[in-house]
Design a protein around this motif. Structure first.
Motif, PDB file in Angstrom:
ATOM      1  N   GLN A 122       0.617  -0.989   0.310  1.00  0.00           N
ATOM      2  CA  GLN A 122      -0.093  -0.358   0.402  1.00  0.00           C
ATOM      3  C   GLN A 122       1.079   1.396  -0.179  1.00  0.00           C
ATOM      4  OE1 GLN A 122      -2.675   0.027   2.750  1.00  0.00           O
ATOM      5  NE2 GLN A 122      -3.709   2.512   3.140  1.00  0.00           N
ATOM      6  N   ASN A 123       2.125   0.929   0.436  1.00  0.00           N
ATOM      7  CA  ASN A 123       2.912   2.292   0.583  1.00  0.00           C
ATOM      8  C   ASN A 123       3.595   2.834  -0.362  1.00  0.00           C
ATOM      9  OD1 ASN A 123       3.691   3.712   3.642  1.00  0.00           O
ATOM     10  ND2 ASN A 123       2.467   1.615   3.434  1.00  0.00           N
ATOM     11  N   GLN A 124       4.244   1.527  -1.108  1.00  0.00           N
ATOM     12  CA  GLN A 124       4.496   1.375  -2.126  1.00  0.00           C
ATOM     13  C   GLN A 124       3.102   2.328  -3.117  1.00  0.00           C
ATOM     14  OE1 GLN A 124       7.954   0.678  -2.014  1.00  0.00           O
ATOM     15  NE2 GLN A 124       7.993  -0.936  -3.146  1.00  0.00           N
ATOM     16  N   THR A 125       2.925   1.544  -3.314  1.00  0.00           N
ATOM     17  CA  THR A 125       1.166   2.231  -4.669  1.00  0.00           C
ATOM     18  C   THR A 125       0.717   4.344  -4.153  1.00  0.00           C
ATOM     19  OG1 THR A 125       0.374   0.030  -4.233  1.00  0.00           O
ATOM     20  CG2 THR A 125      -1.526   2.355  -5.311  1.00  0.00           C
ATOM     21  N   GLU A 126       0.935   4.195  -3.066  1.00  0.00           N
ATOM     22  CA  GLU A 126       0.587   5.591  -2.018  1.00  0.00           C
ATOM     23  C   GLU A 126       1.749   6.424  -2.671  1.00  0.00           C
ATOM     24  OE1 GLU A 126      -0.234   5.883   1.537  1.00  0.00           O
ATOM     25  OE2 GLU A 126      -2.712   4.848   1.170  1.00  0.00           O
ATOM     26  N   SER A 127       2.557   5.838  -2.564  1.00  0.00           N
ATOM     27  CA  SER A 127       4.715   6.919  -3.823  1.00  0.00           C
ATOM     28  C   SER A 127       3.871   7.050  -4.785  1.00  0.00           C
ATOM     29  CB  SER A 127       5.222   5.682  -3.044  1.00  0.00           C
ATOM     30  OG  SER A 127       5.291   5.618  -1.693  1.00  0.00           O
ATOM     31  N   GLY A 128       3.169   6.475  -5.632  1.00  0.00           N
ATOM     32  CA  GLY A 128       2.895   6.969  -6.646  1.00  0.00           C
ATOM     33  C   GLY A 128       3.495   5.780  -7.535  1.00  0.00           C
ATOM     34  N   ILE A 162      -0.183  13.217 -11.280  1.00  0.00           N
ATOM     35  CA  ILE A 162      -1.585  13.229 -11.790  1.00  0.00           C
ATOM     36  C   ILE A 162      -0.878  14.534 -12.824  1.00  0.00           C
ATOM     37  CG2 ILE A 162      -3.734  14.278 -12.290  1.00  0.00           C
ATOM     38  CD1 ILE A 162      -3.665  13.879  -8.939  1.00  0.00           C
ATOM     39  N   ASP A 163      -1.510  14.216 -14.790  1.00  0.00           N
ATOM     40  CA  ASP A 163      -1.100  14.670 -16.047  1.00  0.00           C
ATOM     41  C   ASP A 163      -1.782  15.782 -15.709  1.00  0.00           C
ATOM     42  OD1 ASP A 163       2.130  13.580 -15.669  1.00  0.00           O
ATOM     43  OD2 ASP A 163       1.062  12.159 -16.477  1.00  0.00           O
ATOM     44  N   ASN A 164      -3.232  15.255 -15.815  1.00  0.00           N
ATOM     45  CA  ASN A 164      -4.717  16.149 -16.133  1.00  0.00           C
ATOM     46  C   ASN A 164      -6.001  15.827 -15.444  1.00  0.00           C
ATOM     47  OD1 ASN A 164      -2.907  16.508 -18.721  1.00  0.00           O
ATOM     48  ND2 ASN A 164      -3.041  14.341 -19.815  1.00  0.00           N
ATOM     49  N   ILE A 165      -5.969  16.592 -15.117  1.00  0.00           N
ATOM     50  CA  ILE A 165      -7.368  16.197 -14.713  1.00  0.00           C
ATOM     51  C   ILE A 165      -8.795  16.241 -15.530  1.00  0.00           C
ATOM     52  CG2 ILE A 165      -9.397  16.642 -12.432  1.00  0.00           C
ATOM     53  CD1 ILE A 165      -6.205  17.546 -11.174  1.00  0.00           C
ATOM     54  N   ILE A 166      -9.948  15.672 -15.668  1.00  0.00           N
ATOM     55  CA  ILE A 166     -10.505  15.736 -16.113  1.00  0.00           C
ATOM     56  C   ILE A 166     -12.131  15.741 -15.652  1.00  0.00           C
ATOM     57  CG2 ILE A 166     -11.948  15.003 -18.515  1.00  0.00           C
ATOM     58  CD1 ILE A 166      -9.626  14.500 -19.737  1.00  0.00           C
ATOM     59  N   ILE A 167     -12.478  16.809 -15.581  1.00  0.00           N
ATOM     60  CA  ILE A 167     -14.343  17.190 -14.829  1.00  0.00           C
ATOM     61  C   ILE A 167     -15.254  17.001 -15.970  1.00  0.00           C
ATOM     62  CG2 ILE A 167     -15.733  17.704 -13.483  1.00  0.00           C
ATOM     63  CD1 ILE A 167     -13.872  19.813 -12.315  1.00  0.00           C
ATOM     64  N   ARG A 188       1.178  16.650  -9.316  1.00  0.00           N
ATOM     65  CA  ARG A 188       1.631  15.485  -7.861  1.00  0.00           C
ATOM     66  C   ARG A 188       1.303  14.218  -7.818  1.00  0.00           C
ATOM     67  NH1 ARG A 188       0.029  19.051  -3.175  1.00  0.00           N
ATOM     68  NH2 ARG A 188       1.012  20.837  -3.868  1.00  0.00           N
ATOM     69  N   THR A 189       2.368  12.784  -7.062  1.00  0.00           N
ATOM     70  CA  THR A 189       2.350  12.041  -7.402  1.00  0.00           C
ATOM     71  C   THR A 189       0.939  11.596  -7.311  1.00  0.00           C
ATOM     72  OG1 THR A 189       4.225  12.100  -6.033  1.00  0.00           O
ATOM     73  CG2 THR A 189       3.793  10.213  -5.696  1.00  0.00           C
ATOM     74  N   VAL A 216      -9.458   6.403 -13.045  1.00  0.00           N
ATOM     75  CA  VAL A 216      -7.851   6.620 -13.811  1.00  0.00           C
ATOM     76  C   VAL A 216      -7.985   6.604 -15.365  1.00  0.00           C
ATOM     77  CG1 VAL A 216      -5.234   7.449 -13.417  1.00  0.00           C
ATOM     78  CG2 VAL A 216      -7.034   6.655 -11.623  1.00  0.00           C
ATOM     79  N   LEU A 217      -7.440   7.391 -16.286  1.00  0.00           N
ATOM     80  CA  LEU A 217      -6.765   6.413 -17.369  1.00  0.00           C
ATOM     81  C   LEU A 217      -4.547   6.658 -17.817  1.00  0.00           C
ATOM     82  CD1 LEU A 217      -6.668   5.087 -20.038  1.00  0.00           C
ATOM     83  CD2 LEU A 217      -6.873   7.777 -20.869  1.00  0.00           C
ATOM     84  N   PHE A 218      -4.497   5.300 -17.975  1.00  0.00           N
ATOM     85  CA  PHE A 218      -2.847   4.999 -17.218  1.00  0.00           C
ATOM     86  C   PHE A 218      -2.720   4.942 -18.725  1.00  0.00           C
ATOM     87  CE2 PHE A 218      -4.448   3.496 -13.094  1.00  0.00           C
ATOM     88  CZ  PHE A 218      -3.152   4.950 -12.126  1.00  0.00           C
ATOM     89  N   THR A 219      -1.434   5.613 -19.498  1.00  0.00           N
ATOM     90  CA  THR A 219      -1.429   5.458 -20.695  1.00  0.00           C
ATOM     91  C   THR A 219       0.589   5.170 -20.076  1.00  0.00           C
ATOM     92  OG1 THR A 219      -0.871   7.651 -21.028  1.00  0.00           O
ATOM     93  CG2 THR A 219      -2.579   7.148 -21.549  1.00  0.00           C
ATOM     94  N   LYS A 220       0.944   5.156 -22.017  1.00  0.00           N
ATOM     95  CA  LYS A 220       2.494   4.979 -20.760  1.00  0.00           C
ATOM     96  C   LYS A 220       3.523   6.048 -20.252  1.00  0.00           C
ATOM     97  CE  LYS A 220       6.747   3.499 -23.493  1.00  0.00           C
ATOM     98  NZ  LYS A 220       7.415   3.435 -25.253  1.00  0.00           N
ATOM     99  N   ASP A 221       2.549   7.333 -21.207  1.00  0.00           N
ATOM    100  CA  ASP A 221       3.914   8.500 -20.559  1.00  0.00           C
ATOM    101  C   ASP A 221       2.659   9.781 -19.567  1.00  0.00           C
ATOM    102  OD1 ASP A 221       6.163   8.116 -22.366  1.00  0.00           O
ATOM    103  OD2 ASP A 221       5.016   8.800 -24.100  1.00  0.00           O
ATOM    104  N   SER A 222       1.387   9.030 -19.379  1.00  0.00           N
ATOM    105  CA  SER A 222       0.919  10.153 -18.979  1.00  0.00           C
ATOM    106  C   SER A 222       0.055   9.132 -17.815  1.00  0.00           C
ATOM    107  CB  SER A 222       0.049  11.238 -19.308  1.00  0.00           C
ATOM    108  OG  SER A 222      -0.655   9.995 -20.337  1.00  0.00           O
ATOM    109  N   THR A 223      -0.675  10.191 -16.960  1.00  0.00           N
ATOM    110  CA  THR A 223      -1.865   9.650 -15.991  1.00  0.00           C
ATOM    111  C   THR A 223      -2.793  10.680 -15.945  1.00  0.00           C
ATOM    112  OG1 THR A 223      -0.036   8.696 -14.371  1.00  0.00           O
ATOM    113  CG2 THR A 223      -2.718   8.947 -13.368  1.00  0.00           C
ATOM    114  N   THR A 224      -4.330  10.394 -15.828  1.00  0.00           N
ATOM    115  CA  THR A 224      -5.425  10.848 -16.379  1.00  0.00           C
ATOM    116  C   THR A 224      -6.570  10.784 -15.623  1.00  0.00           C
ATOM    117  OG1 THR A 224      -5.211  11.540 -18.727  1.00  0.00           O
ATOM    118  CG2 THR A 224      -6.999  12.266 -17.682  1.00  0.00           C
TER     119      THR A 224
END
Length: 545
Positions: A122-128, A162-167, A188-189, A216-224
């Motif tokens: 869990q700590n590994q996950t919360e560290s990004g 977090i690279d992008n935030i979409i509402i 932010r992590t 969350v949408l994970f791609t190779k280079d970004s996190t949305t």
């Protein structure tokens, strides 16, 4: 009708049998597959307790409905030595789960293996590193009571942020609330569990709801990050009508007020409150109050208040207040500002020495705490605390005098269960001064103060009011309640102090328009008997639009 199968598990000794019995395994099963799964489950539980070498005999059928098996627990291992690399795991994390942490290994109780690995992961996950995995390898016997193993970690080479935030659903949601209220920002992590905790704060906002959990949408280079929100009806129109018998004329008199709250109509999170009140004592009040949060995308907001009070043809009082506020978190807010008051005597022939023109200038500091309970439509706020302090001076006939003014408003709902709760509300004010003027005293009484009395009919230099209600919820939209109000006040001009009491009952119902409330209350002073002619019936409607 199907017959349940009965399972009996024993050990090779009485001690082993007692260990197995302590696991409280299920003895009755609908079929043989469920029975066999229970035996496998017991074996896994024994493994977690340190009996990793345990075995069991074949499951024997003793008769048509009874099966049995015998376990051999063998040796129990109490400790596990786990070897790790400091480059993979922060030693500070290990110190929270083990009292024996060394540069290349740490020691834990064998019964906590699963809990320990989950905590590290869990700590590994919360560290990004959301795709982090752990595995114990090379498990061998260290001694009669201990095992040792190597901890392997599998993580992404790059930490996720977090690279992008979409509402979605409410695209015009105020950006400042995202940044300062929810404290969700780009770069932010990435920590999904922390994000969910932050979006839970939306329950405290009246103008929006979360329609479903973040995704969350994970791609190779970004996190949305996707947030799913909707704009809700948050404007309210509140009013009440009160009527009772005038003690002097014995005629029926009416009083009431209109209270309009406009919230987030510009998608800025702003609020505007307009109040007009007129009562049977020929008193009129007009109030305009606006709050502008997060000015220029900063964590600082601005509040402005204008209040005009007129007492028949005796005097008028104008209050103006300007404050800056800082939202510490969704529940806590602090204020600082200035307050100006100007009062004018309207009597052409004034024989009252305590009724005269004056001005006051105060420096104000205040604190507010609000705790919501979003699961209740009838009682959306569970508790509130507001304390305001004012320090300054009053100018009268070119003479300045130092004064201080304190205001308190607090309430709390004590929930016993779904239907029953107790509501307690305490309000009060204290004006400190060497001498007092009639037109600067505080005014209280009525539906929003001590019920059963005329609106703003009591003048005081100090007062406190305790409102209590026992509430019984008939359904999600209806409740009935008792009314028991107590008050104490002092008037330094008349050198009087008195206790007040009020008793009654009421009900409230959520209609298609809003919350309709009806309250009956009878008020009395300390040394006077109850009179039905003093009763007040208050009707109010809080409409949402």
């Amino acid at each position: 009708m199907s017959q349940n199968l009965h399972l009996t598990i024993t050990g090779r000794t009485k001690y082993e049998t007692s260990v197995i019995d302590s696991l409280n395994y299920l003895k009755k099963h609908p079929n043989f597959i469920a029975l066999k799964n229970e035996v496998d489950s017991i074996q896994k539980k024994l493994n977690l307790q340190g009996y990793i070498e345990n075995t069991h005999n074949d499951i024997l059928k003793e008769n048509d409905s009874t099966f049995s098996t015998v376990f051999q627990l063998k040796n129990k291992y109490h400790r596990l030595y786990i070897y790790y690399k400091e480059s993979d795991i922060n030693k500070s994390i290990l110190k929270k789960i083990s009292q024996h942490v060394h540069p290349d290994y740490f020691v834990i109780d064998f019964s906590t293996v699963e809990k320990t690995l989950n905590y590290i992961n869990q700590n590994q996950t919360e560290s990004g590193f959301p795709f982090s995995k752990l595995r114990l390898t090379k498990v061998v016997v260290r001694d009669e009571t201990s095992l040792q193993a190597e901890l392997k970690t599998f993580t992404d080479s790059k930490k996720r942020s977090i690279d992008n935030i979409i509402i979605k659903g409410y695209e015009k949601f105020p950006e400042s609330y995202l940044k300062h209220y929810l404290k969700i920002k780009t770069n932010r992590t990435f920590n999904l569990s922390e994000i969910k905790k932050k979006t839970a704060r939306l329950k405290n906002l009246r103008f929006t709801n979360e329609t479903k959990p973040p995704e969350v949408l994970f791609t190779k280079d970004s996190t949305t990050l996707y947030l799913y929100l909707e704009k809700t009806k948050s404007n309210t129109f509140d009013g009440f009508l009160g009527f009772g018998t005038n003690e002097d004329s014995n005629k029926l008199q009416f009083d009431g007020y209109l209270n309009l709250n406009l919230i987030n109509n510009l998608n800025f999170g702003e609020t505007l409150r307009l109040l007009y009140k007129s009562d049977e004592n020929e008193q009129q009040t007009f109030e305009a109050n606006t709050s502008l949060p997060y000015l220029f995308k900063s964590p600082i907001g601005f509040d402005f208040l204008l209040r005009i009070f007129r007492k028949d043809s005796s005097f008028t009082t104008v209050n103006q207040s300007a404050k800056l506020h800082y939202q510490i978190n969704p529940k806590h807010k602090i204020f600082s500002g200035i307050t100006f008051t100007e009062s004018n005597n309207l009597l052409s022939e004034n024989n009252i020495s305590t009724l005269t023109d004056y001005r006051t200038n105060y420096f104000t500091i205040a604190y507010e705490f609000i705790n919501s309970q979003s699961n209740s439509a009838l009682f959306p706020v569970q508790s509130k605390y507001y304390l305001e302090t004012n320090f300054g001076n009053r100018t009268q006939n070119n003479t300045k005098e130092q004064q201080s003014l304190f205001n308190l408003e607090t309430f709390k709902i004590f929930n016993f269960n779904y239907r029953n709760c107790i509501y307690l509300r305490l309000t009060g004010s204290l004006l400190n001064s060497n001498n007092y003027l009639e037109n600067e005293l505080m005014r209280f009484g009525g539906i929003n103060s001590i019920r059963g009395f005329e609106e703003n009919s009591i003048y005081a230099s100090l007062f406190s009011v305790l409102n209590t209600e026992y509430r019984y919820q008939l359904s999600n939209s209806i409740y009935i309640h008792s009314v028991t109000d107590l008050a104490y006040y002092q008037n330094k001009i008349t050198e009087s102090n008195e206790k007040l009491y009020s008793f009654g009952f009421g009900m409230a119902i959520i209609t298609k328009t809003g919350l309709l409330r009806l309250t009956y209350a009878n008020g009395k002073t300390e040394n006077t008997p109850f009179k039905f002619s003093n009763s007040k019936i208050h009707i109010s409607l809080n409409a949402n639009f």
